[in-house]
Design an enzyme around this catalytic site. Structure first.
Site, short mmCIF file in Angstrom:
data_model
loop_
_atom_site.label_atom_id
_atom_site.label_comp_id
_atom_site.label_asym_id
_atom_site.label_seq_id
_atom_site.Cartn_x
_atom_site.Cartn_y
_atom_site.Cartn_z
N GLU A 44 0.82 -1.21 0.00
CA GLU A 44 0.00 0.00 0.00
C GLU A 44 0.86 1.26 0.00
OE1 GLU A 44 -2.98 0.27 -0.72
OE2 GLU A 44 -3.67 -1.78 -0.52
N TYR A 127 -5.91 7.08 3.76
CA TYR A 127 -6.13 5.99 2.81
C TYR A 127 -5.46 4.71 3.28
CZ TYR A 127 -5.33 2.66 -0.74
OH TYR A 127 -5.25 1.46 -1.38
N ASP A 145 -9.33 6.58 -2.40
CA ASP A 145 -8.20 6.95 -3.25
C ASP A 145 -8.76 7.60 -4.51
OD1 ASP A 145 -9.36 4.82 -4.55
OD2 ASP A 145 -7.46 4.06 -5.31
#
Length: 346
Positions: A44, A127, A145
């Site tokens: 991520e 996020y 996102d």
DNA sequence: CAATCGTGGTC
DNA sequence: TGACCAAGATT
């Protein structure tokens, strides 16, 4: 209605989920396989503002070199920055190390399991905290996102331009987030945005949400989300000095941790600005190879002239230090610096 | 909070 | 060629 939408998207994801090295396939997830939080976090962070295609090789290399978060926490700073070179946004790499060390020193080597606690880690924002909480720990956290913003803006025909619309789009995304399989749902919305609800020419004909989509009904899907126009990029100028000793050592400097290319290796030279400034790092016969490096950063274009010199064994640089040929990997350089190297040696 | 922070692919 | 875009965070 909410559950009907999320269910139909999950069904689509079960059939169409793209395979990625860090992803547990929905069928395996249903069978009880849980993703490794370290893998989820690493992927991520790498995926922030970066394409899946670019991340794949970096993710595999990092995992091979540092299989566990304890390994990464124990790594040398320069090794991590070198391994990150070329991926961009280098503050991510500095925060990656800080985060790994915090997880080991303050959390016993286990990632926190809630979005709230994850938010306290370096480099983990709204996020990424939601993504890790949902994917690794089954918390029904909402990921927002660029994909989700686009999908929500179209689904609900939000005409307010970004970034003003962000809070509104976040609220809409939260209202859709199911309590069931939140990790797969989060990845499903992003896959939808990446493969069907694309920025240009969305493939509405095969979209699982086609019938519920207000923008599609109005025929304005390709115009959304609206965005405030960006400023034109200015051009900056600079000079890079490449000094090589007869033994093959190159003169390099480690850039300060803050600012552009922070923490990365680079060629000595004055700061880039409206005009190129001569600032040789040592006395030598500097030659101009003629070629120029052109490179575009986030908010400016760079045109960088080059100076090359062969220097003696006792040369004493005013800045930087010589890196022996055996210790120098061009792949450790950020792309703009590697372009200079390639031009001079290529 | 608007500005800062990379790079490669695409149209 | 240039503008836009990609699973944002930080200050």
């Amino acid at each position: 209605m909410r559950d009907a939408l999320s269910d139909s998207l999950i069904d689509w994801y079960d059939a169409h989920a793209r395979q990625m090295p860090w992803r547990v396939r929905p069928a395996d997830r249903a069978a009880g396989v849980r993703p490794d939080p370290y893998h989820v976090w690493l992927s991520e962070v790498m995926l922030q503002q970066t394409t899946v295609a670019a991340v794949r090789a970096y993710f595999l290399r990092f995992l091979e070199r540092w299989p566990r978060v304890e390994d990464l926490a124990a790594a040398e700073d320069g090794d991590v920055m070198g391994e990150w070179a070329g991926l961009g946004y280098y503050a991510r790499a500095r925060n990656l190390l800080k985060c790994a060390r915090a997880v080991v020193a303050e959390h016993g080597g286990r990632f926190p399991t809630t979005r709230e606690a994850l938010l306290g880690l370096p480099g983990v924002g709204p996020y990424t905290a939601s993504a890790i909480a949902a994917i690794a720990f089954d918390e029904p956290a909402t990921v927002v996102d660029g994909n989700v913003e686009r999908v929500m803006a179209r689904l609900h025909a939000v005409e307010t331009p970004l970034p003003t619309a962000k809070p509104e789009l976040t609220k809409l995304a939260e209202d859709l987030t199911p309590n069931h399989r939140p990790g797969d749902y989060a990845q499903a919305v992003m896959d939808l945005g990446a493969t069907i609800c694309t920025p240009k020419r969305p493939a509405c004909g095969i979209c699982p949400w086609m019938e519920g989509c207000t923008a599609r009904a109005r025929g304005i899907q390709a115009e959304l989300p609206r965005k405030i126009p960006k400023q034109k990029k200015p051009t900056r100028f600079g000079i890079a000095y490449l000094a090589r000793r007869a033994d093959g050592a190159w003169l390099l400097e480690r850039r300060p941790d803050r600012g552009l290319l922070g923490g990365m290796l680079g060629w000595p030279g004055a700061e880039w600005g409206a005009e190129a400034v001569e600032a040789p790092p040592l006395e030598a016969e500097w030659n101009d190879p003629g070629a120029e490096v052109r490179h575009t950063f986030t908010h400016f274009h760079l045109r960088m002239a080059l100076r090359v010199a062969e220097v003696g064994p006792d040369a004493q640089p005013r800045s930087g230090s010589f890196v022996a040929a055996n210790d120098f990997r061009p792949s450790d350089l950020p792309t703009v610096m590697r372009k200079a190297y390639n031009l001079v040696t290529g």
